[in-house]
Design an enzyme around this catalytic site. Structure first.
Site, PDB file in Angstrom:
ATOM      1  N   HIS A  62       4.867 -68.353  33.917  1.00 21.38           N
ATOM      2  CA  HIS A  62       5.750 -68.222  35.059  1.00 21.38           C
ATOM      3  C   HIS A  62       5.395 -67.107  35.939  1.00 21.38           C
ATOM      4  CE1 HIS A  62       8.211 -71.013  32.795  1.00 21.38           C
ATOM      5  NE2 HIS A  62       7.780 -69.853  31.469  1.00 21.38           N
ATOM      6  N   HIS A 114       4.748 -67.081  26.321  1.00 18.36           N
ATOM      7  CA  HIS A 114       6.066 -67.617  26.751  1.00 18.36           C
ATOM      8  C   HIS A 114       7.073 -67.028  25.755  1.00 18.36           C
ATOM      9  CE1 HIS A 114       5.020 -70.622  29.831  1.00 18.36           C
ATOM     10  NE2 HIS A 114       3.761 -70.566  29.083  1.00 18.36           N
ATOM     11  N   GLU A 164       5.471 -69.356  21.585  1.00 18.31           N
ATOM     12  CA  GLU A 164       6.810 -69.117  21.854  1.00 18.31           C
ATOM     13  C   GLU A 164       7.155 -68.039  21.189  1.00 18.31           C
ATOM     14  OE1 GLU A 164       8.353 -70.324  24.385  1.00 18.31           O
ATOM     15  OE2 GLU A 164       7.851 -72.274  24.977  1.00 18.31           O
TER      16      GLU A 164
HETATM   17 ZN   LIG Z   1       7.882 -70.430  29.408  1.00 16.29          ZN
END
Ligand SMILES: [Zn+2]
Length: 453
Positions: A287, A356, A417
């Site tokens: 992002h 992330h 993640e």
């Molecule tokens: Zn993400």
């Protein structure tokens, strides 16, 4: 019947080739914007008297043009984005939106396959075409700006004393070292900022902006602007704290990122990152800028966590003598997914790690690692094994995930993640500096184990 078919096949080839033409065929290697197209191995690219010809199915299946074949008139109609090109077998005159245009080689029908001149088609469909005769590769580069013929700057980032500029189209940057004050000026002629770059960096009417650099002994800041309109030229200035030498790399054939590297100790060209025995790792903070990623109930943003952890991993990797590291972003900037993958692909990185934080129902918690290609499983397993110890969160396992950056990269690539930003307990940890240090270390340990360093 077989024999007859073969003779007919030969006859068609001989009839199709101009007298004395030198024809040679190769396994198809076609790159679109720096990425190889997945073309079945039986498809051949041919060079007939200097015109590169490809089977029409490449045009429809790999480039996504729609193709219509009218048998009665031997006509091939190709359509894309409002452009129609009509070609007739054996006829050098084509029609582009009804207007006549001459091709260097007429389309050929051979054994039921239509073979067409790729340059003529692609150029008129908004791609620049370059034929690499040594490697027998067709490079197609999307013109992002309709027909103005300008290259587009898609991203500017700075990390590890390397300025990385992502571009579509061909560029030939001119780099100049200036003193008083010390600075390095990069002029990219026949280029402009892509619309996405302009809007995500708020360039405004002056078409200029600044990349903030903090805590770097060499570089004060980086400025960029649309310096001239005739020809359209983008200027990037690195304001220095002291004089630095540089090397420029990555501007050849179809490269979509060029690098101005200040790590050079002399003006002699430095090896590209990852050269020699060093391994090159690309760390991708997910992002950025207008894309916050997931946002927690207390308004903390995934992009900030991803950047903080990526910077920590980057710092640790910089200390490794056998590893070069490149960050796709080292500040709050936005990159398209494809540009993230391209940075790694163009640099021929040995490993790619995208960072992330997860999001889901508030009760969901834990750490997971994603791969997309079989060649990435070992890297995923190795990093995950160390990372779950570091996070101390629930082990949600190593999983397949069809994510762009780990699918379109060409080296072992994983997406981490680390925890759930949507979970109160995970969130507190994700933004805790000690936790981040521990996780960063575990990622580095995993990378080193995987790279056998
Ligand atoms: Zn993400």
């Amino acid at each position: 019947m077989k024999k007859f078919g073969f003779l007919l096949f030969l006859f068609v080839i001989m009839a199709a080739l101009p007298n004395g033409a030198d024809a040679s065929s190769y396994s198809a290697k076609i790159y679109l914007d720096g990425n190889p197209l997945k073309i079945s191995s039986d498809v051949k690219v041919e060079n007939i008297s200097g015109t590169v010809m490809v089977p029409i199915r490449v045009v429809s299946e790999n480039l996504g043009y729609s193709v219509k074949w009218t048998k009665a008139t031997q006509k091939v109609t190709v359509l894309k984005d409002g452009t129609t090109i009509e070609m007739v077998i054996g006829n050098k005159t084509a029609k582009i939106n009804g207007k006549s245009a001459t091709m260097t080689m007429a389309p050929i029908l051979r054994g039921g396959t239509t073979i067409v001149p790729i340059r003529f088609l692609s150029e008129n469909m908004g791609h620049d075409v370059k034929w690499d005769n040594r490697l027998k590769i067709v490079h197609l580069i999307t013109r992002t700006t309709g027909n103005d013929g300008l290259a587009a700057i898609n991203g500017i980032s700075f990390s590890d004393n390397r300025l990385m500029v992502a571009v579509s189209g061909y560029v030939n940057p001119k780099v100049t070292k200036l003193t008083n004050p010390d600075r390095i000026v990069i002029d990219v002629a026949n280029a402009k900022f892509s619309d996405k770059f302009s809007s995500s960096n708020n360039l405004g009417t002056g078409m200029n902006g600044t990349l903030t650099v903090t805590g770097n002994p060499d570089v004060k800041q980086i400025r960029y602007s649309l310096f001239s309109n005739s020809p359209s030229t983008v200027r990037i200035v690195m304001d220095l704290n002291r004089a630095k030498n540089y090397t420029l790399s990555g501007t050849q054939n179809g490269s979509s990122v060029f690098i101005v590297d200040l790590n050079a100790t002399s003006t002699s060209p430095a090896p590209p990152p990852g050269a020699g025995s060093k391994k090159l790792v690309v760390i991708d903070a997910g992002h950025g800028a207008h894309d916050p990623g997931a946002v927690s109930s207390s308004n903390r943003r995934e992009k900030d966590f991803a950047l903080a952890l990526a910077l920590k991993v980057g710092k640790l990797l910089e200390r490794e003598n056998n590893i070069d590291v490149v960050l796709t972003r080292s500040n709050d900037t936005f990159l398209e997914l494809r540009d993230r993958a391209k940075i790694a692909n163009n640099l021929k990185a040995d490993a790619f790690v995208s960072i992330h934080a997860n999001s889901g129902p508030s009760a969901a918690s834990g750490t997971e690692t994603y791969y997309e290609r079989v060649s990435s499983v070992a890297l995923a397993n190795t990093i995950h094994k160390h990372m779950i110890k570091a996070t101390g969160l629930k082990d949600r396992g190593v999983k397949y995930g069809n994510f762009h950056v780990i699918r379109e990269t060409t080296m072992p690539a994983v997406l981490l993640e680390v925890g759930f930003i949507s979970n109160k307990n995970d969130e507190a940890k994700l933004f805790n500096s000690t936790f981040q240090n521990r996780v960063a270390e575990s990622i580095v340990v995993g990378l080193k184990e995987y790279l056998k360093l």
